[in-house]
Design a protein around this motif. Structure first.
Motif, mmCIF file in Angstrom:
data_model
loop_
_atom_site.group_PDB
_atom_site.id
_atom_site.type_symbol
_atom_site.label_atom_id
_atom_site.label_comp_id
_atom_site.label_asym_id
_atom_site.label_seq_id
_atom_site.Cartn_x
_atom_site.Cartn_y
_atom_site.Cartn_z
ATOM 1 N N PRO A 113 0.804 -1.221 0.000
ATOM 2 C CA PRO A 113 0.000 0.000 0.000
ATOM 3 C C PRO A 113 0.838 1.273 0.000
ATOM 4 C CG PRO A 113 -0.015 -0.998 2.177
ATOM 5 C CD PRO A 113 0.770 -1.917 1.277
ATOM 6 N N ARG A 114 0.161 2.373 -0.205
ATOM 7 C CA ARG A 114 0.800 3.682 -0.128
ATOM 8 C C ARG A 114 1.440 3.843 1.253
ATOM 9 N NH1 ARG A 114 -3.305 7.856 -3.197
ATOM 10 N NH2 ARG A 114 -3.343 6.681 -5.148
ATOM 11 N N GLY A 115 2.563 4.558 1.269
ATOM 12 C CA GLY A 115 3.242 4.793 2.538
ATOM 13 C C GLY A 115 4.332 3.793 2.849
ATOM 14 N N PHE A 116 4.659 2.939 1.893
ATOM 15 C CA PHE A 116 5.719 1.950 2.075
ATOM 16 C C PHE A 116 6.860 2.231 1.109
ATOM 17 C CE2 PHE A 116 2.537 -0.268 4.353
ATOM 18 C CZ PHE A 116 3.124 -1.299 5.057
ATOM 19 N N ALA A 117 8.080 1.959 1.556
ATOM 20 C CA ALA A 117 9.226 1.901 0.646
ATOM 21 C C ALA A 117 9.265 0.479 0.092
ATOM 22 C CB ALA A 117 10.512 2.230 1.383
ATOM 23 N N HIS A 118 9.768 0.347 -1.135
ATOM 24 C CA HIS A 118 9.788 -0.953 -1.792
ATOM 25 C C HIS A 118 11.108 -1.151 -2.523
ATOM 26 C CE1 HIS A 118 9.015 -3.356 -5.558
ATOM 27 N NE2 HIS A 118 8.730 -4.230 -4.615
ATOM 28 N N GLY A 119 11.597 -2.378 -2.489
ATOM 29 C CA GLY A 119 12.786 -2.729 -3.243
ATOM 30 C C GLY A 119 12.884 -4.229 -3.398
ATOM 31 N N PHE A 120 13.877 -4.661 -4.157
ATOM 32 C CA PHE A 120 14.076 -6.096 -4.344
ATOM 33 C C PHE A 120 15.493 -6.358 -4.805
ATOM 34 C CE2 PHE A 120 12.422 -4.500 -8.370
ATOM 35 C CZ PHE A 120 13.277 -5.062 -9.306
ATOM 36 N N CYS A 121 15.897 -7.615 -4.678
ATOM 37 C CA CYS A 121 17.154 -8.056 -5.280
ATOM 38 C C CYS A 121 16.868 -9.269 -6.145
ATOM 39 C CB CYS A 121 18.226 -8.350 -4.236
ATOM 40 S SG CYS A 121 17.928 -9.768 -3.202
ATOM 41 N N ALA A 122 17.615 -9.369 -7.232
ATOM 42 C CA ALA A 122 17.437 -10.474 -8.174
ATOM 43 C C ALA A 122 18.180 -11.698 -7.667
ATOM 44 C CB ALA A 122 17.937 -10.073 -9.548
ATOM 45 N N LEU A 123 17.489 -12.810 -7.638
ATOM 46 C CA LEU A 123 18.066 -14.080 -7.175
ATOM 47 C C LEU A 123 18.474 -14.981 -8.333
ATOM 48 C CD1 LEU A 123 15.469 -14.832 -4.347
ATOM 49 C CD2 LEU A 123 17.742 -13.786 -4.113
ATOM 50 N N THR A 124 18.102 -14.589 -9.549
ATOM 51 C CA THR A 124 18.431 -15.369 -10.741
ATOM 52 C C THR A 124 19.082 -14.458 -11.775
ATOM 53 O OG1 THR A 124 16.187 -15.007 -11.574
ATOM 54 C CG2 THR A 124 16.604 -17.083 -10.415
#
Length: 181
Positions: A113-124
């Motif tokens: 939802p709104r109000g969150f920071a978001h990120g990711f890392c690639a595992l493949t």
């Protein structure tokens, strides 16, 4: 599709239910009526996609109000370790993070939802992330949070030298950030 609430209020893991035969499969990865019955956003403004190599970290990003975004995120190829951090002013879980592995094989997504920071890392080696957002991107509202801030308690599954953009390396730590929302 099944909506499974996560630990942080307003976040959900969504599990798709593909139906297959000798040709392959078909699945619904968004259904306005199911989302509406659950009180979730149903109007998406943009669809975005990124491709990342193994050990790439993207984030943690957010948009400040009034341009804050709800995101519906899925991996359409490969696997990613997806992270979201509660930055909502007054939230009992402010500063807390959660994560979920998204993959083309698991056929799942996460609603943030709104109000969150978001990120990711690639595992493949070739992870492709596709996401819908419910607000238009506004460069002047862009914000971020240090992906490696120890206060967040995130154990990123990357090697000692992940690939991180200069911009993402420069984001402030949680202690130096104003709550959003």
């Amino acid at each position: 599709m099944k909506l499974e609430p996560r630990r942080l209020a307003g976040t959900y893991e969504i599990r798709f239910e593909p139906r297959g035969d000798e040709r392959g499969y078909f699945m619904r990865w968004y259904d306005r009526d199911i989302f509406a019955r659950a009180g979730l956003p149903t109007e998406w403004i943009q669809a975005n996609e990124s491709s990342s190599l193994r050990n790439v970290v993207r984030g943690l990003h957010f948009q400040r109000p009034p341009h804050a975004e709800t995101k519906l995120v899925r991996a359409v190829a490969g696997r990613v370790f997806d992270v979201f951090v509660d930055l909502r002013r007054g939230s009992p879980t402010y500063g807390q993070s959660d994560s979920v592995e998204l993959s083309a094989e698991r056929k799942n997504a996460v609603l943030i939802p709104r109000g969150f920071a978001h990120g990711f890392c690639a595992l493949t080696d070739d992870a492709v992330v596709s996401y819908l957002v419910d607000n238009a991107y506004a460069p002047n509202a862009e914000g971020g949070l240090a992906w490696d801030d120890p206060a967040l308690g995130i154990t990123w599954p990357v090697d000692a030298n992940p690939v991180v953009s200069a911009r993402d390396r420069a984001w402030p730590r949680l202690a130096d950030l104003e709550p959003i929302g």
